[in-house]
Enzyme design. Structure first.
Site, mmCIF file in Angstrom:
data_model
loop_
_atom_site.group_PDB
_atom_site.id
_atom_site.type_symbol
_atom_site.label_atom_id
_atom_site.label_comp_id
_atom_site.label_asym_id
_atom_site.label_seq_id
_atom_site.Cartn_x
_atom_site.Cartn_y
_atom_site.Cartn_z
ATOM 1 N N ARG A 102 -8.733 -11.224 1.663
ATOM 2 C CA ARG A 102 -9.702 -10.100 1.889
ATOM 3 C C ARG A 102 -10.919 -10.677 1.360
ATOM 4 N NH1 ARG A 102 -8.473 -3.830 0.607
ATOM 5 N NH2 ARG A 102 -7.179 -3.896 2.617
ATOM 6 N N HIS A 129 -9.725 -5.301 10.874
ATOM 7 C CA HIS A 129 -8.678 -5.067 9.895
ATOM 8 C C HIS A 129 -7.256 -5.244 10.720
ATOM 9 C CE1 HIS A 129 -6.360 -4.148 6.271
ATOM 10 N NE2 HIS A 129 -6.857 -2.900 5.967
ATOM 11 N N GLN A 132 -3.752 -3.877 9.413
ATOM 12 C CA GLN A 132 -3.700 -2.360 9.670
ATOM 13 C C GLN A 132 -3.351 -1.819 10.969
ATOM 14 O OE1 GLN A 132 -4.147 0.014 6.718
ATOM 15 N NE2 GLN A 132 -3.122 1.143 8.139
ATOM 16 N N ASP A 224 -11.180 7.301 9.389
ATOM 17 C CA ASP A 224 -11.164 6.198 8.182
ATOM 18 C C ASP A 224 -12.388 6.766 7.411
ATOM 19 O OD1 ASP A 224 -10.655 3.991 6.666
ATOM 20 O OD2 ASP A 224 -11.970 2.590 7.990
ATOM 21 N N CYS A 264 -5.643 5.090 7.402
ATOM 22 C CA CYS A 264 -5.192 3.839 6.766
ATOM 23 C C CYS A 264 -5.156 3.855 5.352
ATOM 24 C CB CYS A 264 -6.221 2.743 6.972
ATOM 25 S SG CYS A 264 -7.951 2.703 6.497
ATOM 26 N N ARG A 292 2.772 -1.030 6.710
ATOM 27 C CA ARG A 292 2.072 -2.084 6.437
ATOM 28 C C ARG A 292 2.923 -3.227 6.046
ATOM 29 N NH1 ARG A 292 -3.532 -2.261 4.972
ATOM 30 N NH2 ARG A 292 -2.864 -4.375 5.015
HETATM 31 N N1 NVA Z 1 -13.133 0.807 6.500
HETATM 32 C C1 NVA Z 1 -12.618 0.934 5.159
HETATM 33 C C2 NVA Z 1 -11.157 0.330 5.041
HETATM 34 C C3 NVA Z 1 -10.458 0.152 3.725
HETATM 35 C C4 NVA Z 1 -9.052 -0.179 3.957
HETATM 36 C C5 NVA Z 1 -13.272 -0.181 4.335
HETATM 37 O O1 NVA Z 1 -13.670 -1.133 4.791
HETATM 38 O O2 NVA Z 1 -13.521 0.247 3.063
HETATM 39 N N1 CP Z 2 -5.368 0.519 4.069
HETATM 40 C C1 CP Z 2 -5.821 -0.525 3.127
HETATM 41 O O1 CP Z 2 -5.842 -1.784 3.507
HETATM 42 O O2 CP Z 2 -5.425 -0.126 1.941
HETATM 43 P P1 CP Z 2 -5.895 -1.040 0.794
HETATM 44 O O3 CP Z 2 -7.384 -1.206 0.643
HETATM 45 O O4 CP Z 2 -5.582 -0.251 -0.528
HETATM 46 O O5 CP Z 2 -5.374 -2.405 0.626
#
Ligand code: NVA
Ligand code: CP
Length: 314
Positions: A102, A129, A132, A224, A264, A292
């Site tokens: 990540r 993602h 997800q 989201d 998500c 997941r």
């Molecule tokens: N769109 C969100 C997803 C979090 C899992 C972000 O990038 O923060």
């Molecule tokens: N949905 C998701 O990726 O959650 P986290 O950021 O908690 O891993």
């Protein structure tokens, strides 16, 4: 040859097979079956951003498959700071069998994937993602039995990693996609172009609009967070623009009666969705979070044990 999964497009024609494998794994393990497909395999998980679901689901998933997961946060290895991304990729590849990253910077993810000699999986970047989306497609298939021909409607921040992945992933498996957002937050052109190419091939449609009435006929309504980490500086403007795009009971009432609601997580209640929808009767968000794990276990098997198919798991 190793397979990197940096985008949902990297699953190519295998997307639905991975979902089916996830469903088979879930059913078999719930029946008490031991499925040690990855004994002595190690996953390195590199996190430069906070996570609950991605971290825990990958770690537990590896354990259930007889393998092991290693958690390394930003401070532990300081990618690109203490040493180069290339060196980290080369060294980790000698210890572990697969890497999940990540990354704060998308370029670092791609650099790592280029130099690693083991598969690299994107655990969320600014634009996509993929993990997800696999879990979400698995959840939709469990609830709707099929994916082909369903109407998927996303309401909220259109220029979001999730929206891009939905546009690509849903069209890849034969769903029609509608994105409803304020004009200033429509999905990035690059992803619209790619998704339209896929949609044409799959004979499905992509619609982008600012009109909430387009929720009508939805089988799935998803949203989201409005403020992804990368856009924190634009918070005030995004909040002002997206005011009016909250998923409320009224918005849900425009969708089909049996429509499901997805998110998500994490959720910012009262912004992208109200709590009575997020935890209401149409919501499948907790199944989605659970999936997941199963979808990623299927993905890990796919990249490390391509010989395993859903049919082998009874
Ligand atoms: N769109 C969100 C997803 C979090 C899992 C972000 O990038 O923060
Ligand atoms: N949905 C998701 O990726 O959650 P986290 O950021 O908690 O891993």
């Amino acid at each position: 040859m190793k397979t990197n999964i940096l985008s949902i497009m990297d699953t190519e024609n295998e997307t639905e097979n991975i979902i089916d494998l996830g469903i088979s794994l879930k059913q078999a393990i719930r029946r008490g079956k031991m499925l040690n497909y990855l004994p002595h395999k190690t996953l390195a998980m590199l996190f430069e951003r906070a996570s609950t679901r991605t971290r825990v689901s990958f770690e537990v998933g590896m354990t259930l498959l007889g393998g092991h997961a290693l958690f390394l946060n930003k401070e532990d290895i300081k990618i690109g700071e203490r040493e180069s991304v290339e060196d980290i990729a080369l060294v980790l590849s000698r210890y572990v069998d697969v890497i999940m990253y990540r990354a704060l910077k998308k370029e670092d993810l791609h650099e790592l994937a280029r130099h690693a000699t083991v598969p690299v999986i994107n655990g969320l970047d600014v634009d996509e993602h993929p993990c997800q989306i696999l879990a979400d497609l698995m959840t939709i298939k469990e609830h709707k039995e099929t994916l082909q021909g369903l109407e998927f409607v996303f309401v909220g921040d259109g220029n979001d990693n999730l929206t891009h992945s939905y546009m690509l992933g849903c069209t890849m498996v034969g769903m029609n996609v509608t994105v409803i957002s304020h004009k200033n937050h429509w999905p990035s052109e690059r992803f619209v172009k790619k998704a339209n190419e896929i949609a044409k091939k799959q004979k499905v449609t992509i619609t982008i609009t600012d009109d909430l009435a387009a929720v009508q006929g939805a089988d799935v309504v998803a949203t989201d967070t409005w403020i992804s980490l990368w856009y924190e500086k634009q918070r005030a403007q995004i909040m002002a623009d997206l005011k009016g795009y909250t998923v409320t009971k009224d918005v849900m009432s425009k969708a089909k009666k049996d429509a499901i609601f997805m998110h998500c997580m994490p959720i910012y209640y009262g912004e992208e969705v109200v709590k009575e929808v997020a935890h209401g009767p149409q919501s499948v968000i907790i199944d989605e979070a659970e999936n997941r794990m199963w979808a990623q276990m299927a993905l890990l098997i796919k990249v490390l044990r391509p010989d395993v198919s859903p049919k082998m798991i009874t």
